[in-house]
Design a protein around this motif. Structure first.
Motif, mmCIF file in Angstrom:
data_model
loop_
_atom_site.group_PDB
_atom_site.id
_atom_site.type_symbol
_atom_site.label_atom_id
_atom_site.label_comp_id
_atom_site.label_asym_id
_atom_site.label_seq_id
_atom_site.Cartn_x
_atom_site.Cartn_y
_atom_site.Cartn_z
ATOM 1 N N GLN A 104 5.891 -67.237 -14.479
ATOM 2 C CA GLN A 104 7.256 -66.743 -14.305
ATOM 3 C C GLN A 104 8.142 -67.184 -15.468
ATOM 4 N N ARG A 105 9.167 -66.394 -15.684
ATOM 5 C CA ARG A 105 10.098 -66.648 -16.773
ATOM 6 C C ARG A 105 11.218 -67.566 -16.303
ATOM 7 N N GLU A 106 11.499 -68.608 -17.090
ATOM 8 C CA GLU A 106 12.640 -69.479 -16.827
ATOM 9 C C GLU A 106 13.353 -69.726 -18.147
ATOM 10 N N THR A 108 14.196 -69.353 -21.719
ATOM 11 C CA THR A 108 13.449 -68.804 -22.852
ATOM 12 C C THR A 108 11.977 -69.197 -22.818
ATOM 13 N N SER A 109 11.547 -69.799 -21.726
ATOM 14 C CA SER A 109 10.165 -70.265 -21.622
ATOM 15 C C SER A 109 9.433 -69.565 -20.484
ATOM 16 N N TRP A 110 8.106 -69.649 -20.559
ATOM 17 C CA TRP A 110 7.242 -69.186 -19.476
ATOM 18 C C TRP A 110 6.663 -70.393 -18.770
ATOM 19 N N GLU A 122 6.132 -71.066 -24.964
ATOM 20 C CA GLU A 122 6.930 -69.979 -25.528
ATOM 21 C C GLU A 122 6.243 -68.639 -25.307
ATOM 22 N N ASN A 123 4.910 -68.631 -25.437
ATOM 23 C CA ASN A 123 4.125 -67.411 -25.280
ATOM 24 C C ASN A 123 2.999 -67.621 -24.269
ATOM 25 N N GLU A 320 6.590 -60.190 -11.257
ATOM 26 C CA GLU A 320 7.641 -59.379 -11.865
ATOM 27 C C GLU A 320 7.104 -58.200 -12.674
ATOM 28 N N TRP A 339 9.964 -58.563 -21.449
ATOM 29 C CA TRP A 339 9.335 -59.858 -21.168
ATOM 30 C C TRP A 339 8.873 -60.493 -22.479
ATOM 31 N N LEU A 342 5.309 -62.546 -23.484
ATOM 32 C CA LEU A 342 4.225 -62.283 -22.542
ATOM 33 C C LEU A 342 3.336 -61.184 -23.116
#
Length: 374
Positions: A104-106, A108-110, A122-123, A320, A339, A342
């Protein structure tokens, strides 16, 4: 435990290895998560007779091709050995036993979560595979069946089925090869077909058909490729309707663009023509001793093997993205602007081969990651 890494790769199959190899060559940091205990875990569990259906020349990973000493169509154990040697060369050390439960995205980070750890990156490059989860349909009366019922993902070899009557449900590449092997020792081998299927020769004129696909895809527009693809199919396979196999109204090449991989025949059709394998209709329901087909006929069998394919089902751990996925749970792009960071690799079915596609598309992903960072 929490970990922070620039690039997180989910899956240590060929897609994950391809991305890791390219990142290693570019001195970029990464970490690989793998739910199993091996590099190329799925191939440890496939049936023993499995070979690559594509030419070794176009089936290797980035920077280190499959050795020319290998057979053109590399057998399963040699594929595993090649992947393991690739991982050793780049000193790839996946974290095994780490099945991802949520991405999940939070900000600017995953945030990627497993049962024991959390990874902040980051990716995220999702490489869990086109065939992540076995697809197991259900028919009326199935629970009453007294014989052996299994999915092709757990089939190893024909030894347990010697002198028994076996029904293979589905005629994709796995179903066709399993039926071919069973026909050599089983008492009776049957294939249940629900719909028309495109079948092409794996070899044309002594050369892999993949080579022709690469050339034609490069020089012909789709409509011309489809015409030629259909012409070659008719010349090499003929009309199989007398044996219960009907051809779709679209060419094999058009089917691939729709995500429908044709059967690359290595001898199954000849066994069908010889009567060693009988083609049946779709199953209507199970009986205690076998099945009844939609045409009303019944068949008693000792075992039913479901060669009914797999699903990617990425929406299970990346909710998502679920609305953008196709019916198999696969994305249709390598990345999406909504996204950032991702990425998805290994979920397309190129006309010129999945492994070749992985090699080419892994470069696009890594180039995009590096360019974005610059």
């Amino acid at each position: 435990m929490k970990h922070t890494v620039k690039n997180l790769i989910i899956g240590a199959g060929p897609s994950g290895l391809a991305v890791a190899g390219r990142l290693a060559e570019m001195k970029q940091p990464f970490l690989i998560l793998e739910k199993g205990q091996h590099v190329g875990e799925a191939w440890y569990h496939h049936y023993e007779r499995l070979h690559l259906h594509t030419d070794r020349t176009y089936s290797g990973l980035p920077h280190r091709p499959i050795p020319t000493t290998a057979p053109v169509f590399v057998p399963r154990l040699d594929v595993i050995k090649y992947w393991e040697e690739y991982a050793d060369h780049y000193d790839l050390k996946p974290l095994f036993g780490q099945e991802v439960r949520r991405v999940q995205r939070e900000g600017t980070s995953w945030i990627t979560s497993t049962a024991t750890d959390t990874f902040i990156s980051e990716n995220v490059i999702v490489c869990t595979g086109y065939n992540r989860v076995p697809h197991v349909p259900h028919w009326p009366g199935q629970e009453l069946y007294k014989g052996t019922l299994l999915h092709s993902s757990t089939y190893k070899n024909a030894a347990p089925f010697r002198n028994k009557n076996v029904l293979v449900v589905g005629m994709g590449n796995s179903g066709a090869e399993i039926a071919l092997e069973l026909s050599e020792t089983a008492g009776g081998t049957f294939i249940s077909l629900r719909s028309p299927v495109n079948i092409v020769r794996r070899d044309l004129g002594g050369k892999p058909s993949q080579l022709s696909a690469i050339v034609m895809n490069a020089v012909l527009p789709d409509w011309a490729y489809d015409l030629l693809s259909r012409f070659v199919q008719k010349r090499t396979m003929g009309d199989l309707s007398a044996y219960g196999i009907h051809t779709p109204d679209y060419a094999p090449s058009a089917g691939i663009r729709r995500g429908r991989i044709p059967v690359l025949d290595i001898g199954t059709v000849d066994r069908i023509k010889a009567g060693a394998i009988q083609v049946k209709r779709d199953i209507e329901h199970f009986t205690p001793r076998g099945v009844q087909f939609v045409d009303g006929t019944r068949l008693e069998v000792d075992a039913v093997i479901l060669a009914t394919g797999y699903r990617a089902r990425l929406g299970e751990f990346i909710p998502e993205v679920a609305p953008t996925l196709n019916e198999r749970g696969c994305p249709d792009k390598l990345w999406y602007p909504q996204w950032p960071g991702l990425y998805f690799l290994g979920f397309s079915v190129p006309l010129t081969g999945i492994l070749r596609g992985i090699k080419l598309e892994s470069k696009k992903i890594v180039d995009h990651i590096v360019a974005k960072r610059s």
